[in-house]
Write an enzyme that holds these catalytic residues in place. Structure first.
Site, PDB file in Angstrom:
ATOM      1  N   GLY A  64      -1.783  33.261  -7.157  1.00  0.00           N
ATOM      2  CA  GLY A  64      -2.725  33.028  -8.117  1.00  0.00           C
ATOM      3  C   GLY A  64      -3.945  32.435  -7.561  1.00  0.00           C
ATOM      4  N   SER A  65      -4.314  31.427  -8.405  1.00  0.00           N
ATOM      5  CA  SER A  65      -5.899  30.946  -8.135  1.00  0.00           C
ATOM      6  C   SER A  65      -5.937  29.963  -6.953  1.00  0.00           C
ATOM      7  CB  SER A  65      -5.975  30.229  -9.385  1.00  0.00           C
ATOM      8  OG  SER A  65      -7.148  29.161  -9.157  1.00  0.00           O
ATOM      9  N   SER A  66      -7.021  30.112  -6.132  1.00  0.00           N
ATOM     10  CA  SER A  66      -7.438  29.066  -5.134  1.00  0.00           C
ATOM     11  C   SER A  66      -7.112  27.412  -5.704  1.00  0.00           C
ATOM     12  CB  SER A  66      -8.600  29.370  -4.775  1.00  0.00           C
ATOM     13  OG  SER A  66      -9.750  29.130  -5.437  1.00  0.00           O
ATOM     14  N   GLY A  67      -7.095  27.408  -7.110  1.00  0.00           N
ATOM     15  CA  GLY A  67      -6.962  25.911  -7.651  1.00  0.00           C
ATOM     16  C   GLY A  67      -5.409  25.440  -7.427  1.00  0.00           C
TER      17      GLY A  67
END
Lengths: 147, 425
Positions: A64-67
């Site tokens: 998923g996200s780079s967060g």
């Protein structure tokens, strides 16, 4: 009581032990976990509604996200981090996430931890020596590949 | 990990406390990856925001406390130095000019404005978009970068031929003030070759076509590198923007090749180099329909409340398309329409009168954030419509809503009528 040993590579050093929480699904940080409680919130995730707080999280890797790292970082700040992390698929997300969560973490195992460890097993992670010791939970049938 | 002399000097503290902490993080991170060394980067895209709720207790101690904790993973508060290399802010949670529309508290808006000014003065260009490549940040082929934001990373690697892994808030914070990142993954040429050959058997041309192709392929290849064979019409920037974002949502595509279009492969042979494809996939009408159905699987009610356009942030051409479709018309009293574009392009859109055209119809022209990142939607929203595969993938999970995916025309039509009448075209 059966004890199984797995060898691997240190990702983040240190020693920790605790009850395992395992999943065959990759984990998303942003949109995948509630950082305040360590609960998996992704709708169709195998562990949805369950928390990894104070447990040894055994999972394939990050997605998923780079967060991702930021949300695990926030979980550490909130006191909701896992005690240790064991994952097989190395990515920048999984590595940075483990680093900023600052818990003993390992990868590159001589056997897939998900074939050996089940939720509820007691797991001791010595990342400095590259050794995972798994004690099967009481009442579990002996693992076929047990030492 | 082997460190160069300048890296050792930073780690020893010769370049100040912040760079020492940054180098300490990069060494921990590089060792975690199993990297052998660091590489010099000249372009960093990350996030230095302070508006989100968890930042509040840190921001109250000052922006250096936010920076130390969340951009360097340092327990000690260090002074934020100037950026060492070209650095920009990506999308974040608050459109500070539209808080009256989104309902974000003034206190959070002020905190975000303080952060923008503080880090802006230290060299972080406040582009405030998931598409920095649309507003002048266009790395060249072979340039080593440290970027966050999955849709930007895949564009940077594939369309521009620059080299970045998917970085995080802490690693981009450290890279910005040191000009370093672990030499691993997509920085290494052989890791950029294709893994999966995709036989594209149907025409792929419209925005919807490219979104569906990305969503279908991402689900299959996950983090691997697809090579699209059979693309007959050269796609424009906005189509590749949509394709990459979709493939980075259903899967984790960070790199792809379209032989003859993207810079690292003139031919299919180039794309694989000395490697053989690990798998060969077919993309035809059946695969396209499955992707469409998956994207629309959360939607049940045709009564639409909210229409979101601009993920990844709209190009000026896309804002113009929307303004034209709305011109002289009025939104249904039951719908709200938010149109997102990078902040710099929003100025252009206002200059051109597109902002007025959108507002006259009852919509809003917005920037800096999106509903998924900002976790904001109009009150009471149950059913969303969007032309973004990425937003249709994430919104139902994050915001607990239904979501329709379709063309921009389908979405504007839903905004005007309050009814979803889209379909696979």
């Amino acid at each position: 009581m059966t004890t199984i040993t797995i060898k691997g590579r240190k990702v983040v050093g240190g020693v920790a032990e605790g009850e395992a929480i395992t999943t065959h699904d990759t984990v998303s940080g942003w949109g995948g976990i509630d950082s305040n409680t360590g609960t998996i919130i992704e709708r169709r995730h195998e562990l949805v509604g369950q928390s990894f707080k104070d447990k040894v999280l055994v999972f394939p890797g990050a997605k998923g996200s780079s967060g991702y790292s930021h949300f695990f970082h926030l979980a550490r700040v909130a006191g909701a981090a896992p005690k240790a992390m064991l994952f097989s698929k190395m990515t920048t997300k999984a590595a940075l996430g483990a680093v900023v969560t600052r818990v003993p973490s390992m990868s590159d195992f001589d056997r897939d931890p998900l074939e050996v460890i089940e939720t509820g097993d007691w797991v001791k992670v010595d990342a400095d020596r590259g050794i995972v010791e798994v004690t099967k939970k009481a009442g579990a049938k002996p693992a076929t590949a047990a030492e | 990990m082997k460190l160069a002399d300048d890296e050792k000097a930073m780690l020893d503290g010769a370049k100040g406390k912040a760079k020492q902490k940054a180098m300490d993080l990069l060494v921990r991170y590089g060792e975690a990856l199993g990297a052998e060394r660091l590489v010099n980067v000249t372009n960093v895209a990350g996030t230095w925001n302070a508006g989100s709720p968890p930042m509040k207790p840190f921001a109250e101690k000052g922006m250096d406390a936010v920076f130390s904790k969340f951009n360097l993973d340092s327990d000690e508060v260090v002074e934020t130095p100037q950026a060492e290399v070209y650095t920009c802010q990506l999308i974040h949670g608050i459109d500070t000019q539209n808080a009256h529309v989104t309902g974000v508290a003034e206190e959070a808006v002020n905190r975000q404005k303080q952060a923008e000014r503080y880090f802006g003065e230290r060299g972080v260009a406040m582009f405030n978009t998931c598409t920095p490549y649309q507003v002048g940040n266009v790395p060249v082929r072979g340039e080593h970068c440290a970027w966050m934001e999955s849709s930007a990373v895949v564009y940077c690697n594939s369309v521009l031929g620059a080299r970045t892994n998917t970085e995080g808030r802490e690693s981009t914070g450290a890279a910005s003030i040191t000009g370093k990142i672990p030499y691993w993954g997509y920085h290494i040429p052989e890791n950029r070759l294709g893994t999966h050959l995709v036989d594209v058997e149907i025409d792929v041309d419209s925005m919807m076509d490219w979104g569906l192709l990305g969503y279908a392929i991402g689900e299959i290849v996950q983090e691997d590198i697809p090579v699209l064979d059979g693309i007959r019409k050269v796609p424009s920037m906005i189509k590749l923007k949509h394709f990459g974002a979709a493939g980075a949502s259903s899967g984790g595509i960070e790199m792809y090749h379209v032989p003859g279009v993207t810079p690292e492969a003139n031919t299919v042979e180039d794309a694989f180099g000395a490697k053989k494809p690990v798998a060969r996939l077919k993309y035809g009408a059946a695969e396209r329909k499955v992707a469409y159905d998956n994207l629309n699987s959360s939607a049940k009610s045709a009564d639409v409340d909210f229409i979101m356009l601009g993920c990844p942030h709209n190009s000026i051409e896309q804002v113009w398309t929307i303004a034209k479709l709305l011109d002289g018309r009025k939104l249904s009293p039951n719908t709200q329409l938010w149109v997102f574009t990078p902040r710099a392009l929003r100025d252009t859109a206002e200059l051109n009168g597109y902002g007025d055209m959108i507002r006259k119809a009852g919509g809003h022209l917005m920037s800096d954030t999106c509903p998924a990142i900002g976790r904001v939607m109009p009150n009471g929203t149950q059913v969303v419509a969007t032309d973004s595969a990425k937003q249709a993938h994430y919104l139902p999970a994050i915001m607990k809503c239904q979501c329709w995916f379709g063309t921009v025309e389908d979405c504007v039509n839903a905004a005007l009528t309050g009814r979803w009448q889209g379909g696979l075209q």
